[in-house]
Write a protein that holds these residues in place. Structure first.
Motif, short mmCIF file in Angstrom:
data_model
loop_
_atom_site.label_atom_id
_atom_site.label_comp_id
_atom_site.label_asym_id
_atom_site.label_seq_id
_atom_site.Cartn_x
_atom_site.Cartn_y
_atom_site.Cartn_z
N GLN A 136 -5.78 1.52 -0.52
CA GLN A 136 -4.69 2.40 -0.12
C GLN A 136 -3.50 2.21 -1.04
OE1 GLN A 136 -3.64 1.88 4.04
NE2 GLN A 136 -5.73 1.27 4.56
N TYR A 137 -2.86 3.33 -1.40
CA TYR A 137 -1.67 3.28 -2.26
C TYR A 137 -0.56 4.13 -1.67
CZ TYR A 137 -4.10 0.82 -5.99
OH TYR A 137 -4.78 -0.12 -6.72
N SER A 138 0.67 3.71 -1.94
CA SER A 138 1.85 4.42 -1.49
C SER A 138 2.74 4.72 -2.70
CB SER A 138 2.62 3.58 -0.47
OG SER A 138 3.89 4.13 -0.21
N VAL A 139 3.35 5.93 -2.70
CA VAL A 139 4.30 6.29 -3.75
C VAL A 139 5.58 6.78 -3.08
CG1 VAL A 139 4.64 7.55 -5.90
CG2 VAL A 139 2.32 7.20 -5.05
N PRO A 140 6.62 5.95 -3.03
CA PRO A 140 7.89 6.44 -2.49
C PRO A 140 8.55 7.40 -3.48
CG PRO A 140 8.13 4.20 -3.29
CD PRO A 140 6.67 4.54 -3.41
N TYR A 141 9.32 8.34 -2.96
CA TYR A 141 9.97 9.32 -3.83
C TYR A 141 10.90 8.61 -4.81
CZ TYR A 141 12.53 13.50 -5.26
OH TYR A 141 13.11 14.52 -5.99
N GLN A 142 10.69 8.89 -6.08
CA GLN A 142 11.42 8.31 -7.20
C GLN A 142 11.23 6.79 -7.28
OE1 GLN A 142 15.47 9.81 -6.83
NE2 GLN A 142 14.89 11.77 -7.74
N GLY A 143 10.15 6.31 -6.70
CA GLY A 143 9.79 4.90 -6.81
C GLY A 143 8.48 4.74 -7.55
N GLU A 144 7.88 3.57 -7.47
CA GLU A 144 6.63 3.28 -8.18
C GLU A 144 5.46 3.23 -7.20
OE1 GLU A 144 6.43 3.15 -11.46
OE2 GLU A 144 8.58 3.61 -11.49
N ALA A 145 4.31 3.65 -7.68
CA ALA A 145 3.10 3.57 -6.86
C ALA A 145 2.70 2.11 -6.67
CB ALA A 145 1.97 4.34 -7.53
N THR A 146 2.39 1.73 -5.45
CA THR A 146 2.03 0.35 -5.16
C THR A 146 0.80 0.30 -4.26
OG1 THR A 146 3.55 0.29 -3.27
CG2 THR A 146 4.39 -0.51 -5.39
N HIS A 147 0.01 -0.74 -4.44
CA HIS A 147 -1.16 -1.00 -3.62
C HIS A 147 -0.70 -1.54 -2.27
CE1 HIS A 147 -5.00 -3.67 -3.04
NE2 HIS A 147 -5.05 -2.57 -2.31
N ILE A 148 -1.18 -0.97 -1.18
CA ILE A 148 -0.87 -1.47 0.15
C ILE A 148 -1.79 -2.66 0.41
CG2 ILE A 148 -0.68 -0.92 2.59
CD1 ILE A 148 -0.40 2.03 1.80
N GLU A 149 -1.30 -3.84 0.21
CA GLU A 149 -2.12 -5.05 0.24
C GLU A 149 -2.68 -5.31 1.63
OE1 GLU A 149 -2.89 -6.83 -2.34
OE2 GLU A 149 -1.49 -6.13 -3.87
N GLY A 150 -3.91 -5.85 1.63
CA GLY A 150 -4.54 -6.27 2.87
C GLY A 150 -5.09 -5.15 3.73
N LYS A 151 -5.13 -3.93 3.18
CA LYS A 151 -5.59 -2.79 3.96
C LYS A 151 -6.85 -2.13 3.38
CE LYS A 151 -2.12 -2.77 6.92
NZ LYS A 151 -2.28 -2.89 8.39
N ASP A 152 -7.49 -2.79 2.42
CA ASP A 152 -8.65 -2.18 1.76
C ASP A 152 -9.82 -2.07 2.74
OD1 ASP A 152 -7.03 -2.42 -0.45
OD2 ASP A 152 -8.14 -4.08 -1.33
N TRP A 153 -10.61 -1.02 2.55
CA TRP A 153 -11.89 -0.90 3.24
C TRP A 153 -12.99 -1.26 2.25
CZ3 TRP A 153 -8.37 3.25 4.17
CH2 TRP A 153 -7.91 3.35 5.50
#
Length: 300
Positions: A272-289
């Motif tokens: 899972q990844y998250s991209v905040p507006y005008q921020g950087e894409a980051t891996h949502i740690e500990g949530k992988d399937w």
């Protein structure tokens, strides 16, 4: 970004080398790490890797945000895989029904991963009830189609009016899955649709037209979207087959997407990844399937 006709995409579709925009230059893809394939720890060598995205809605009220999120999602996917992205998968609702939205998607994808990386795109309800011709014009193929990537099949089924699919589509899908699973019963077949199937991610909603077909094939691995739900325990469903409901990009403050890998030991890893507006894409740690397909197939 200015947009022009995408006839070069159709003319050169077989090699996935196409041009969008005012110039005629074909953009080369980023150079992959040819030293060796990515190894994902104990789960084996990665044989297939792709970002999976849904509900971009280019041209919507969140157009500026999506134009910020999507390139960052592609760049992050390349970064974490050593430039070894094999395809880009989009589970529908990438437009607000206009041709120029197709050009935006194609241009950003070319800019992000190069012109030879195949796009696997399903037709959603926001593409329009009576506008299948736009998909055919821009992608050079019907809304129901097959793309093979690194020996893995992606079967795309496009939506019809009122969020439905037809009996003819179910029959066609049945034929595709039958042939593909007989050829290799231990390999997943990715089925890319926009709407979840009834009874998977939401108990009382979803399309019913494809349900009985998919239930026959444990190798079916559905990639869908539509419901605009952030990642949760309901995002991954396992029953007679597997379905993954992606998160969405059309959001004022944050877009979410997945990075999916398949390994030689027959594991599927969904990050899972998250991209905040005008921020950087980051891996949502500990949530992988992490899905062991061999065990899943034995249990079904």
């Amino acid at each position: 970004l200015q947009r022009a006709e995408t006839k070069n995409f159709i003319e050169q579709h077989s090699e996935w080398a196409f041009t969008v925009g005012c110039g005629s230059e074909t953009i080369a893809p980023p150079a992959p790490d040819t030293e060796k394939n990515e190894v994902y720890g104990e789960y084996g060598e990665v044989k297939l890797a792709f970002p999976a995205v849904s509900d971009l809605h280019f041209g919507s009220v969140c157009d500026a945000q999506v134009r910020d999120y999507y390139p960052k999602a592609l760049a992050k996917s390349l970064e974490v895989t050593g430039n070894n992205i094999d395809t880009v998968v989009i589970s529908g609702d990438f437009t607000e029904g206009f041709l120029e939205n197709y050009d935006t998607l194609i241009q950003y994808t070319i800019d992000g991963v190069g012109s030879k990386t195949p796009m696997v795109v399903s037709y959603g309800n926001h593409e329009g009830n009576d506008k299948h011709y736009q998909y055919i014009l821009k992608f050079g193929k019907p809304i129901d189609n097959v793309t093979e990537v690194n020996g893995y099949n992606f079967v795309v089924i496009g939506a019809h009016a009122n969020d439905t699919y037809t009996a003819e589509q179910a029959q066609w899908l049945d034929g595709q899955l039958s042939a593909m699973t007989k050829a290799d019963p231990d390999k997943p077949v990715f089925v890319v649709v926009h709407h979840p199937v009834y009874g998977t991610h939401s108990p009382n909603s979803g399309n019913t037209e494809l349900q009985s077909t998919l239930e026959k094939y444990k190798q079916a691995f559905v990639l869908c979207g539509h419901e605009h739900q952030k990642f949760s325990g309901e995002s991954l469903w396992k029953g007679e087959y597997i379905s993954f409901r992606n998160s969405y990009m059309r959001n004022e403050t944050e877009g979410q997407y997945a990075l999916i890998r398949v390994t030689d030991k027959n594991y599927v890893i969904i990050e899972q990844y998250s991209v905040p507006y005008q921020g950087e894409a980051t891996h949502i740690e500990g949530k992988d399937w992490i899905i062991n397909l061999n065990e899943f197939y034995k249990g079904n």
